[in-house]
Design an enzyme around this catalytic site. Structure first.
Site, PDB file in Angstrom:
ATOM      1  N   ARG A 115      -9.410 -45.981  11.385  1.00  8.58           N
ATOM      2  CA  ARG A 115      -9.379 -45.757  12.881  1.00  8.58           C
ATOM      3  C   ARG A 115      -8.097 -46.023  13.604  1.00  8.58           C
ATOM      4  NH1 ARG A 115     -13.980 -48.402  16.900  1.00  8.58           N
ATOM      5  NH2 ARG A 115     -12.589 -49.961  16.583  1.00  8.58           N
ATOM      6  N   MET A 146     -31.643 -38.745  39.042  1.00  6.53           N
ATOM      7  CA  MET A 146     -30.631 -39.181  39.397  1.00  6.53           C
ATOM      8  C   MET A 146     -30.886 -40.480  40.017  1.00  6.53           C
ATOM      9  SD  MET A 146     -27.168 -38.004  41.597  1.00  6.53           S
ATOM     10  CE  MET A 146     -27.057 -36.316  40.873  1.00  6.53           C
ATOM     11  N   LYS A 198     -14.174 -56.626  26.697  1.00  4.45           N
ATOM     12  CA  LYS A 198     -13.633 -55.491  27.167  1.00  4.45           C
ATOM     13  C   LYS A 198     -14.772 -54.735  27.820  1.00  4.45           C
ATOM     14  CE  LYS A 198     -15.083 -53.695  22.571  1.00  4.45           C
ATOM     15  NZ  LYS A 198     -14.797 -53.360  21.136  1.00  4.45           N
ATOM     16  N   TYR A 220     -39.053 -33.226  37.704  1.00  3.65           N
ATOM     17  CA  TYR A 220     -38.410 -32.086  37.395  1.00  3.65           C
ATOM     18  C   TYR A 220     -39.063 -31.496  36.047  1.00  3.65           C
ATOM     19  CZ  TYR A 220     -34.682 -33.141  40.518  1.00  3.65           C
ATOM     20  OH  TYR A 220     -33.880 -33.454  41.848  1.00  3.65           O
TER      21      TYR A 220
END
Ligand SMILES: *Cc1c(COP(=O)(O)O)cnc(C)c1O
Length: 371
Positions: free
Chosen positions: A144, A315, A45, A267
């Protein structure tokens, strides 16, 4: 104006996730041998936990007898790319037409609520046919998905009356199998065994932690996810054998600069040089899935040494303090995690789990396969 697909044939940026398919196979084989009386299903998955579902499925063809994904769209994609192994859909049908799609494509559905059974019954009323295997979700304490133990008698009666099924696999999921001392696991095993023996069903409960550290949880089918990728679901000291790491997340140095005492990097000026420092800027950031919350002491591996992050993760870039390294040049390879720096070490530093780190490597990072 005409458009064409962008080429992915060459990469200007050196950032990549190298996926060692030979280690996927060796992990599967070692783990499968450790549970010799079970069929080990390879859980692929979430794009095979970030490793590439198609490539992993192809590598396991002829080795694993069955695959598993979370939902049907993931399985349809695998069929469309030519994967023919049976695929278990862990979350089952989400809408009525998923029943037909599953029967046509040889998907095995988990059934965990009444409506899904009604859809199957309606399908068989029109089309007939026998469902070879019915995976019945049992809630033994995870709370669940799945039917509660006390409702199983009635569910089986409904199945006998309104559907045509040749075999039932009772299936449950551990909440705490990574905790050695937690009695919950034994309790969940007893619950599924009680019900399966009463109804003569096959059973499946073990995930990676169950397979590797609770041999009594090995049943007809085991569901192997994380450990297939060489990542450990438990403290490594508790593993019965070593796993071979599969993913190596790499980038390269794109700039080097000397930073004077008192100057900051990145930053928010969170890192300030306490000595004249050499800072390497590396072409990977949080948009690639490197965690933004990684603190300053998080290690990276470069030229055979460990070098810590300096300043915040951006980023597209990180900055590392390479002052103590004998030699660093632009273009040098940096491993963020892999065979030299375990994913478990990084997970501890960034307050995440290894599952999260490998599944969140973004699409922007090319996967490069080695055999
Ligand atoms: C993801 C998943 C697994 C595999 O778990 P791992 O801990 O990765 O081995 C097994 N069963 C179910 C129901 C799952 O959702």
């Amino acid at each position: 104006m005409s458009y064409s697909n962008p080429s992915t044939a060459s990469f200007s940026r050196q950032t990549k996730a190298i996926i060692n398919l030979a280690n996927i196979k060796s992990n599967y084989e070692k783990i499968n041998e450790f549970a010799p009386n079970s069929i080990t299903i390879a859980v692929i998955k979430a794009n095979a936990y970030g490793h590439g579902a198609f490539e992993v499925a192809k590598a396991l063809d002829g080795i694993a007898p069955m695959l598993s994904v979370a939902f049907i769209d993931e399985a349809v994609k695998l069929r469309q790319s030519g994967i023919t192994l049976p695929i278990l859909i862990l979350e089952g049908a989400m809408r009525e037409e998923d029943i037909a799609t599953s029967i046509e494509n040889d998907f095995l559905l988990m059934f965990h609520h009444h409506e899904q059974i009604a859809w199957l019954s309606a399908y068989q009323t029109i089309h007939g046919g026998v469902l070879q295997q019915f995976w019945l979700g049992l809630d033994t304490g995870m709370h669940r998905l799945g039917f509660l133990p006390e409702s199983i008698d009635q569910i089986i009666a409904t199945l006998n009356k309104s559907t045509n099924i040749s075999e039932v696999v009772l299936c449950s999921h551990f909440s705490s199998a990574d905790e050695r001392e937690n009695a919950k696991t034994t309790n969940q095993i007893e619950k599924i065994q009680d019900i399966a023996s009463k109804h003569g069903c096959l059973m499946s409960i073990a995930n990676s932690a169950g397979i590797l550290t609770w041999p009594e949880s090995h049943m007809h089918y085991n569901r192997l996810g994380l450990a297939l990728y060489g990542a450990s679901p438990v403290e490594q000291a508790f593993l019965p054998f070593d796993l071979d790491p599969v993913m190596s997340l790499q980038s390269s140095v794109i700039a080097l600069r000397e930073v004077n005492i008192g100057e900051s990097v990145g930053y928010g000026e969170t890192w300030v040089a306490e000595r004249t420092s050499l800072i390497a800027t590396v072409a990977i950031g949080y948009a690639d899935g490197y965690p933004r919350n990684a603190p300053m002491d998080t290690p990276t591996f470069i030229n055979g040494s460990i070098a810590p992050l300096a300043g915040r993760v951006s980023m597209d870039m990180i900055t590392i303090d390479v002052t103590d390294l004998a030699k660093v040049e632009i273009g040098d390879t940096v491993e963020l995690w892999g065979s030299n720096l375990s994913i478990e070490t990084i997970a501890k530093h960034v307050n995440a789990i290894n599952y999260e780190l490998i599944t969140r490597v973004s699409d922007r990072v090319p996967r490069v396969y080695s055999n």
